[in-house]
Write an enzyme that holds these catalytic residues in place. Structure first.
Site, PDB file in Angstrom:
ATOM      1  N   GLY A 281      18.810  32.876  58.930  1.00 54.21           N
ATOM      2  CA  GLY A 281      19.259  32.962  57.533  1.00 54.21           C
ATOM      3  C   GLY A 281      18.112  32.552  56.621  1.00 54.21           C
ATOM      4  N   ARG A 282      18.456  32.049  55.445  1.00 56.89           N
ATOM      5  CA  ARG A 282      17.408  31.708  54.468  1.00 56.89           C
ATOM      6  C   ARG A 282      16.433  30.657  55.006  1.00 56.89           C
ATOM      7  NH1 ARG A 282      22.144  31.791  51.311  1.00 56.89           N
ATOM      8  NH2 ARG A 282      22.316  29.671  52.056  1.00 56.89           N
ATOM      9  N   ILE A 283      16.975  29.612  55.657  1.00 57.16           N
ATOM     10  CA  ILE A 283      16.095  28.535  56.117  1.00 57.16           C
ATOM     11  C   ILE A 283      15.291  28.988  57.342  1.00 57.16           C
ATOM     12  CG2 ILE A 283      15.967  26.127  56.882  1.00 57.16           C
ATOM     13  CD1 ILE A 283      18.591  25.626  55.314  1.00 57.16           C
TER      14      ILE A 283
ATOM     15  N   THR B 251      17.133  20.787  62.649  1.00 55.86           N
ATOM     16  CA  THR B 251      17.417  20.356  61.265  1.00 55.86           C
ATOM     17  C   THR B 251      18.712  21.003  60.781  1.00 55.86           C
ATOM     18  OG1 THR B 251      16.030  22.170  60.473  1.00 55.86           O
ATOM     19  CG2 THR B 251      15.011  19.989  60.535  1.00 55.86           C
ATOM     20  N   SER B 252      19.541  21.500  61.724  1.00 53.24           N
ATOM     21  CA  SER B 252      20.756  22.215  61.286  1.00 53.24           C
ATOM     22  C   SER B 252      21.931  21.236  61.204  1.00 53.24           C
ATOM     23  CB  SER B 252      21.039  23.397  62.217  1.00 53.24           C
ATOM     24  OG  SER B 252      21.313  22.963  63.534  1.00 53.24           O
ATOM     25  N   ARG B 253      22.695  21.140  62.269  1.00 50.79           N
ATOM     26  CA  ARG B 253      23.763  20.152  62.357  1.00 50.79           C
ATOM     27  C   ARG B 253      23.753  19.572  63.761  1.00 50.79           C
ATOM     28  NH1 ARG B 253      23.822  19.725  57.687  1.00 50.79           N
ATOM     29  NH2 ARG B 253      25.535  20.004  56.223  1.00 50.79           N
TER      30      ARG B 253
ATOM     31  N   GLU C 149      26.698  11.106  63.402  1.00 54.96           N
ATOM     32  CA  GLU C 149      25.870  10.299  62.489  1.00 54.96           C
ATOM     33  C   GLU C 149      26.693   9.164  61.899  1.00 54.96           C
ATOM     34  OE1 GLU C 149      24.171  13.049  59.690  1.00 54.96           O
ATOM     35  OE2 GLU C 149      23.329  14.249  61.310  1.00 54.96           O
TER      36      GLU C 149
ATOM     37  N   HIS D 109      18.525  12.417  58.959  1.00 55.99           N
ATOM     38  CA  HIS D 109      19.107  13.527  58.180  1.00 55.99           C
ATOM     39  C   HIS D 109      18.492  13.600  56.766  1.00 55.99           C
ATOM     40  CE1 HIS D 109      22.956  16.205  57.882  1.00 55.99           C
ATOM     41  NE2 HIS D 109      21.936  16.732  57.202  1.00 55.99           N
TER      42      HIS D 109
ATOM     43  N   ALA E 258      16.087  16.240  55.908  1.00 52.68           N
ATOM     44  CA  ALA E 258      15.290  17.480  55.787  1.00 52.68           C
ATOM     45  C   ALA E 258      15.234  18.018  54.355  1.00 52.68           C
ATOM     46  CB  ALA E 258      15.807  18.546  56.733  1.00 52.68           C
TER      47      ALA E 258
HETATM   48  C1  GLV Z   1      22.241  19.082  54.383  1.00 54.00           C
HETATM   49  O1  GLV Z   1      22.300  18.821  55.547  1.00 54.00           O
HETATM   50  C2  GLV Z   1      22.890  20.199  53.795  1.00 54.00           C
HETATM   51  O2  GLV Z   1      23.723  20.850  54.456  1.00 54.00           O
HETATM   52  O3  GLV Z   1      22.620  20.488  52.617  1.00 54.00           O
END
Ligand code: GLV
Length: 325
Positions: free
Chosen positions: A156-158, A237-239, A268, A285, A287
């Protein structure tokens, strides 16, 4: 006329407070810790709007406690903390903050990738410790990043922003996603599609950029780690729940993979003890945590809420069916 009452579960940034103050009467949760659940249930009682963080669960119980609620505006792009179906059932608009954090998050995924490959955190500890005896030929030797293969899971975008940064390091980029990118996007980003198993076998670095969905929960499990190169690194860096942490700890322990760099965790702020190893870089968390980006996220959530309360159409609605009719 009285302004609509809103609960903000954080003191936010001044720019976001300004947006809200024009049209809402805001009750801010000012304390540094996250609001306890009982506080949330009590404070939503008389509110028409909620502006919240990903740490707050917006579920049917909360919606029942706030019968006047018209919107839950999340200050995050991920919205797994919100039961969107429950919001829709109760006519509550749910909103998130997509788009403004893509580049910042990709920057940080790269920060993690570089840090774990080049053993920066171990190096920092040694440099500070007083035990550094000077340059040595095989001291903290890591692994090269340039010229390797980066596998992106979730394009996706990221994921695309991650890919865009790879060309400077002359990395080969491969990706997997339920939806294949257009030929134009693949060409522009020099990214090739792979089925998951091929990506696992080929990648030197695997970076996760998928949302948390029923089908991505526990996606990276024992079987996936078994298919990765023993020299490969996992970046997340997702979930957190996209990765089975116990399986990851076991894969690291047995040398099935070379290391990991993680910004997100299954439960978390708890972190599986098996992940606290020298070949794992851990971040809390953060990012998207640049001042610029976090301010934009808070402002976007505030604008979503103000638009709805002023009778305009908010931009980032997750359940547009609520707005119909
Ligand atoms: C951060 O983890 C977000 O989903 O914006």
């Amino acid at each position: 006329m009285a302004k609509p009452r809103v609960l903000a579960t954080h003191r936010l940034f001044e720019a976001a407070r300004q947006i809200l103050q024009e049209s809402c009467d805001v009750e801010y949760w000012e304390r540094p810790e996250r609001p306890p659940r009982e506080e949330m249930l009590e404070r939503v009682k008389d509110k028409e709007g909620l502006i919240c963080l990903l740490t707050e669960k917006v579920d049917d119980e909360l919606l029942r406690a706030g019968p006047k609620l018209r919107m839950a505006a999340n200050i995050a792009v991920g919205f797994d903390n919100i039961d969107v179906a429950a919001c829709t059932k109760r006519g509550v608009v749910a909103a998130n903050t997509p788009g403004v954090l893509d580049e910042t998050t990709a920057d940080f995924a790269w920060t993690l990738l570089m840090a774990v490959a080049r053993r920066l955190v171990e190096g920092d500890a040694l440099a500070r410790s007083g035990n550094w005896k000077g340059w040595d030929l095989d001291q903290l030797v890591g692994t090269d990043v340039w010229g390797k293969t980066l596998g992106i899971v979730g394009f996706g975008r990221i994921g695309k922003a991650m890919a865009r940064r790879a060309s400077g390091f002359q990395l080969k980029v491969i990706y997997t996603d339920a939806v294949r990118a257009t030929p134009e996007a693949e060409k522009e980003l020099r990214a090739e599609f792979r089925e998951m198993n091929a990506l696992l076998a080929e990648s030197d670095f695997i970076s996760l950029h998928t949302p948390l969905l029923p089908e991505t929960r526990g996606l990276f499990n024992e079987e996936k780690f078994g298919r990765m190169k023993r020299t490969a690194f996992l970046i997340n860096t997702s979930r957190g729940p996209v990765v089975d942490e116990a399986a990851l700890a076991a894969a690291l322990e047995s040398g099935k993979i070379a290391g990991a760099a993680l910004d997100v965790f299954e439960k978390e702020p708890a972190i599986h003890p098996g992940l606290k190893r020298p070949n794992v870089v851990l971040a809390p968390h953060i990012a998207s945590a640049s001042l610029e980006t976090r301010t934009k996220m808070a402002c976007m959530a505030a604008e979503n809420l103000v638009a709805l309360l002023q009778g305009r159409r908010p931009v980032n609605v997750l359940n547009p069916e609520v707005l119909k009719g």
